[in-house]
Design a protein around this motif. Structure first.
Motif, PDB file in Angstrom:
ATOM      1  N   ILE A  21       2.257  -8.003  -3.583  1.00 17.37           N
ATOM      2  CA  ILE A  21       1.327  -6.921  -3.245  1.00 17.37           C
ATOM      3  C   ILE A  21       1.017  -6.939  -1.759  1.00 17.37           C
ATOM      4  O   ILE A  21       1.040  -5.902  -1.082  1.00 17.37           O
ATOM      5  N   ASN A  22       0.722  -8.114  -1.221  1.00 14.16           N
ATOM      6  CA  ASN A  22       0.450  -8.236   0.215  1.00 14.16           C
ATOM      7  C   ASN A  22       1.627  -7.744   1.047  1.00 14.16           C
ATOM      8  O   ASN A  22       1.457  -7.016   2.031  1.00 14.16           O
ATOM      9  N   ALA A  23       2.824  -8.144   0.650  1.00 14.74           N
ATOM     10  CA  ALA A  23       4.020  -7.769   1.411  1.00 14.74           C
ATOM     11  C   ALA A  23       4.250  -6.262   1.382  1.00 14.74           C
ATOM     12  O   ALA A  23       4.639  -5.660   2.390  1.00 14.74           O
ATOM     13  N   GLN A  24       3.991  -5.634   0.232  1.00 13.45           N
ATOM     14  CA  GLN A  24       4.211  -4.194   0.129  1.00 13.45           C
ATOM     15  C   GLN A  24       3.196  -3.408   0.947  1.00 13.45           C
ATOM     16  O   GLN A  24       3.540  -2.394   1.570  1.00 13.45           O
ATOM     17  N   PHE A  25       1.959  -3.856   0.965  1.00 16.16           N
ATOM     18  CA  PHE A  25       0.974  -3.205   1.824  1.00 16.16           C
ATOM     19  C   PHE A  25       1.367  -3.343   3.289  1.00 16.16           C
ATOM     20  O   PHE A  25       1.227  -2.395   4.071  1.00 16.16           O
ATOM     21  N   GLY A  26       1.856  -4.525   3.658  1.00 16.07           N
ATOM     22  CA  GLY A  26       2.316  -4.716   5.036  1.00 16.07           C
ATOM     23  C   GLY A  26       3.468  -3.789   5.370  1.00 16.07           C
ATOM     24  O   GLY A  26       3.509  -3.192   6.456  1.00 16.07           O
ATOM     25  N   ALA A  27       4.402  -3.635   4.436  1.00 17.43           N
ATOM     26  CA  ALA A  27       5.550  -2.756   4.664  1.00 17.43           C
ATOM     27  C   ALA A  27       5.124  -1.298   4.766  1.00 17.43           C
ATOM     28  O   ALA A  27       5.686  -0.527   5.559  1.00 17.43           O
ATOM     29  N   MET A  28       4.123  -0.905   3.992  1.00 16.00           N
ATOM     30  CA  MET A  28       3.637   0.473   4.062  1.00 16.00           C
ATOM     31  C   MET A  28       2.863   0.719   5.356  1.00 16.00           C
ATOM     32  O   MET A  28       2.892   1.819   5.910  1.00 16.00           O
ATOM     33  N   ARG A  29       2.195  -0.315   5.852  1.00 14.54           N
ATOM     34  CA  ARG A  29       1.446  -0.167   7.107  1.00 14.54           C
ATOM     35  C   ARG A  29       2.376  -0.010   8.303  1.00 14.54           C
ATOM     36  O   ARG A  29       2.090   0.752   9.229  1.00 14.54           O
ATOM     37  N   ASN A  30       3.494  -0.742   8.297  1.00 10.96           N
ATOM     38  CA  ASN A  30       4.386  -0.692   9.466  1.00 10.96           C
ATOM     39  C   ASN A  30       5.570   0.256   9.294  1.00 10.96           C
ATOM     40  O   ASN A  30       6.436   0.341  10.166  1.00 10.96           O
ATOM     41  N   GLY A  31       5.613   0.972   8.166  1.00 13.59           N
ATOM     42  CA  GLY A  31       6.655   1.971   7.961  1.00 13.59           C
ATOM     43  C   GLY A  31       7.944   1.454   7.363  1.00 13.59           C
ATOM     44  O   GLY A  31       8.900   2.214   7.198  1.00 13.59           O
ATOM     45  N   ALA A  32       7.992   0.171   7.021  1.00  7.38           N
ATOM     46  CA  ALA A  32       9.211  -0.373   6.419  1.00  7.38           C
ATOM     47  C   ALA A  32       9.401   0.113   4.992  1.00  7.38           C
ATOM     48  O   ALA A  32      10.521   0.177   4.490  1.00  7.38           O
ATOM     49  N   ARG A  33       8.313   0.445   4.322  1.00  3.32           N
ATOM     50  CA  ARG A  33       8.387   1.057   2.988  1.00  3.32           C
ATOM     51  C   ARG A  33       7.741   2.431   3.076  1.00  3.32           C
ATOM     52  O   ARG A  33       6.565   2.558   3.436  1.00  3.32           O
ATOM     53  N   ARG A  34       8.502   3.457   2.748  1.00  2.00           N
ATOM     54  CA  ARG A  34       8.004   4.834   2.823  1.00  2.00           C
ATOM     55  C   ARG A  34       8.175   5.522   1.471  1.00  2.00           C
ATOM     56  O   ARG A  34       9.034   5.160   0.684  1.00  2.00           O
ATOM     57  N   ASN A  35       7.312   6.489   1.239  1.00 11.49           N
ATOM     58  CA  ASN A  35       7.386   7.295   0.028  1.00 11.49           C
ATOM     59  C   ASN A  35       7.590   8.751   0.410  1.00 11.49           C
ATOM     60  O   ASN A  35       7.500   9.118   1.586  1.00 11.49           O
ATOM     61  N   ASN A  36       7.833   9.584  -0.579  1.00 12.03           N
ATOM     62  CA  ASN A  36       7.941  11.017  -0.322  1.00 12.03           C
ATOM     63  C   ASN A  36       6.631  11.518   0.281  1.00 12.03           C
ATOM     64  O   ASN A  36       5.548  11.129  -0.149  1.00 12.03           O
ATOM     65  N   ALA A  37       6.736  12.366   1.279  1.00 13.02           N
ATOM     66  CA  ALA A  37       5.551  12.903   1.945  1.00 13.02           C
ATOM     67  C   ALA A  37       4.827  13.909   1.051  1.00 13.02           C
ATOM     68  O   ALA A  37       5.485  14.629   0.280  1.00 13.02           O
ATOM     69  N   PRO A  38       3.487  13.944   1.167  1.00 12.10           N
ATOM     70  CA  PRO A  38       2.622  13.078   1.957  1.00 12.10           C
ATOM     71  C   PRO A  38       2.505  11.675   1.343  1.00 12.10           C
ATOM     72  O   PRO A  38       2.349  11.545   0.124  1.00 12.10           O
ATOM     73  N   ASP A  39       2.602  10.670   2.183  1.00 14.23           N
ATOM     74  CA  ASP A  39       2.630   9.282   1.733  1.00 14.23           C
ATOM     75  C   ASP A  39       1.202   8.758   1.590  1.00 14.23           C
ATOM     76  O   ASP A  39       0.627   8.203   2.527  1.00 14.23           O
ATOM     77  N   CYS A  40       0.638   8.929   0.402  1.00  9.12           N
ATOM     78  CA  CYS A  40      -0.762   8.553   0.183  1.00  9.12           C
ATOM     79  C   CYS A  40      -0.993   7.056   0.330  1.00  9.12           C
ATOM     80  O   CYS A  40      -2.020   6.626   0.870  1.00  9.12           O
ATOM     81  N   MET A  41      -0.049   6.246  -0.127  1.00  8.44           N
ATOM     82  CA  MET A  41      -0.250   4.801  -0.056  1.00  8.44           C
ATOM     83  C   MET A  41      -0.201   4.299   1.381  1.00  8.44           C
ATOM     84  O   MET A  41      -0.914   3.357   1.733  1.00  8.44           O
ATOM     85  N   ALA A  42       0.605   4.919   2.214  1.00  2.77           N
ATOM     86  CA  ALA A  42       0.620   4.535   3.622  1.00  2.77           C
ATOM     87  C   ALA A  42      -0.728   4.850   4.265  1.00  2.77           C
ATOM     88  O   ALA A  42      -1.235   4.065   5.090  1.00  2.77           O
ATOM     89  N   GLN A  43      -1.328   5.976   3.883  1.00  4.32           N
ATOM     90  CA  GLN A  43      -2.643   6.333   4.408  1.00  4.32           C
ATOM     91  C   GLN A  43      -3.692   5.303   4.002  1.00  4.32           C
ATOM     92  O   GLN A  43      -4.507   4.866   4.822  1.00  4.32           O
ATOM     93  N   ILE A  44      -3.665   4.901   2.736  1.00  3.38           N
ATOM     94  CA  ILE A  44      -4.638   3.924   2.242  1.00  3.38           C
ATOM     95  C   ILE A  44      -4.420   2.568   2.904  1.00  3.38           C
ATOM     96  O   ILE A  44      -5.377   1.893   3.296  1.00  3.38           O
ATOM     97  N   ALA A  45      -3.164   2.170   3.050  1.00  4.08           N
ATOM     98  CA  ALA A  45      -2.853   0.875   3.670  1.00  4.08           C
ATOM     99  C   ALA A  45      -3.374   0.808   5.102  1.00  4.08           C
ATOM    100  O   ALA A  45      -3.849  -0.243   5.554  1.00  4.08           O
ATOM    101  N   GLN A  46      -3.303   1.921   5.817  1.00  2.00           N
ATOM    102  CA  GLN A  46      -3.794   1.952   7.192  1.00  2.00           C
ATOM    103  C   GLN A  46      -5.311   1.789   7.259  1.00  2.00           C
ATOM    104  O   GLN A  46      -5.852   1.310   8.255  1.00  2.00           O
ATOM    105  N   ARG A  47      -6.009   2.180   6.228  1.00  2.00           N
ATOM    106  CA  ARG A  47      -7.472   2.114   6.228  1.00  2.00           C
ATOM    107  C   ARG A  47      -7.994   0.739   5.821  1.00  2.00           C
ATOM    108  O   ARG A  47      -9.171   0.437   6.018  1.00  2.00           O
ATOM    109  N   MET A  48      -7.138  -0.065   5.212  1.00  2.00           N
ATOM    110  CA  MET A  48      -7.566  -1.363   4.705  1.00  2.00           C
ATOM    111  C   MET A  48      -7.292  -2.471   5.711  1.00  2.00           C
ATOM    112  O   MET A  48      -6.223  -2.511   6.333  1.00  2.00           O
ATOM    113  N   SER A  49      -8.232  -3.375   5.850  1.00  4.51           N
ATOM    114  CA  SER A  49      -8.024  -4.553   6.694  1.00  4.51           C
ATOM    115  C   SER A  49      -7.123  -5.540   5.962  1.00  4.51           C
ATOM    116  O   SER A  49      -6.935  -5.450   4.742  1.00  4.51           O
TER     117      SER A  49
END
Length: 256
Positions: free
Chosen positions: A177-205
């Protein structure tokens, strides 16, 4: 992470080799010894998959690879396509599925979606009560001050996901889980736009991500637990991956 990347890669490459060997064995027939013939079944064909994604009742010894059993078929198929089209990057996975047709990827997704084994989590050795409590709040209530929605708002109150396109969050190791959030934060894991999980990952410390991952990974699943069929309210964010997978399922491209 509990393992070095090199160790994970070696195991993944072994899975890739096993996949090819299994496929070759299935293709061969032996009239001399019919009793020993390998059955041409999905269970046999996906043995390479379960080397890492074990459908057993506890976390794998690696405590990294995710559980895919029981996740909605639409979600699983969409993730396989993401690997194939480069939105997710993991060489062993890409090499494994690149030769396979979309129709065959659909069969794999449906097969794993129909498995519902129990899951006994591995307790974290360094989780503090404060971390655990913060994780539970984030998962069940979110954090309005940071515009972070609760996980249950999208992944269902049971956190088992929603058919056909929203994945369950239980049965996943904390490191994964930690690794996937990291990948979504730095763009290594992307989803179909709009990428809701990338948005959430950016908001979380990083601390919030680790707290949520710690709490989620400690939750048990019973045999037969299945995703919900619907949510009681609209999702708080527009998610392109959910719309894409739902559209494929509704069109009959992949079973729910």
């Amino acid at each position: 992470m509990t393992q070095s990347i090199s160790t994970i890669s070696i195991k993944a490459l072994f899975c890739f080799a096993l996949f090819n060997l299994s496929a070759a064995a299935i293709a061969q027939t032996s009239a001399a010894t019919p009793a020993k013939a390998i059955p041409d079944s999905m269970e046999e064909r996906v043995k390479a998959c379960v080397m890492c994604h074990a459908p057993q009742d506890k976390a794998t010894a690696d405590a990294y690879y995710p559980r895919i059993a029981g996740k909605p078929a639409g979600y699983l198929y969409n993730q396989l396509i993401n690997f194939k089209e480069g939105r997710r990057t993991y060489t062993a996975m890409t090499n494994l599925i690149d030769p396979l047709s979309d129709a065959y990827l659909q069969k794999i997704a449906v097969y794993f979606s129909q498995l519902h084994p129990a899951y006994v989590p591995q307790p974290s050795s360094n989780a503090t009560p404060e971390m655990f409590a913060r994780g539970q709040i984030l998962v069940t209530k979110g954090d309005p001050s940071k515009n972070i929605p609760a996980c249950v708002a999208c992944h269902s109150s049971t956190l088992l996901g929603v058919t056909p396109a929203v994945p369950g969050l239980l049965g996943l190791p904390r490191d994964y889980i930690n690794a996937q959030f990291g990948a979504m934060r730095n763009g290594a894991r992307r989803n179909n736009a709009p990428d809701c999980m990338a948005q959430i990952a950016q908001r979380m410390s990083s601390d919030d991500i680790n707290s949520a991952a710690t709490w989620l990974s400690a939750q048990k699943m019973n045999e037969g637990d299945k995703p919900a069929n619907s949510l009681p309210a609209p999702m708080p964010l527009k998610c392109g991956s959910v719309e894409h997978a739902s559209s494929a399922a509704n069109s009959g491209e992949v079973a729910k």
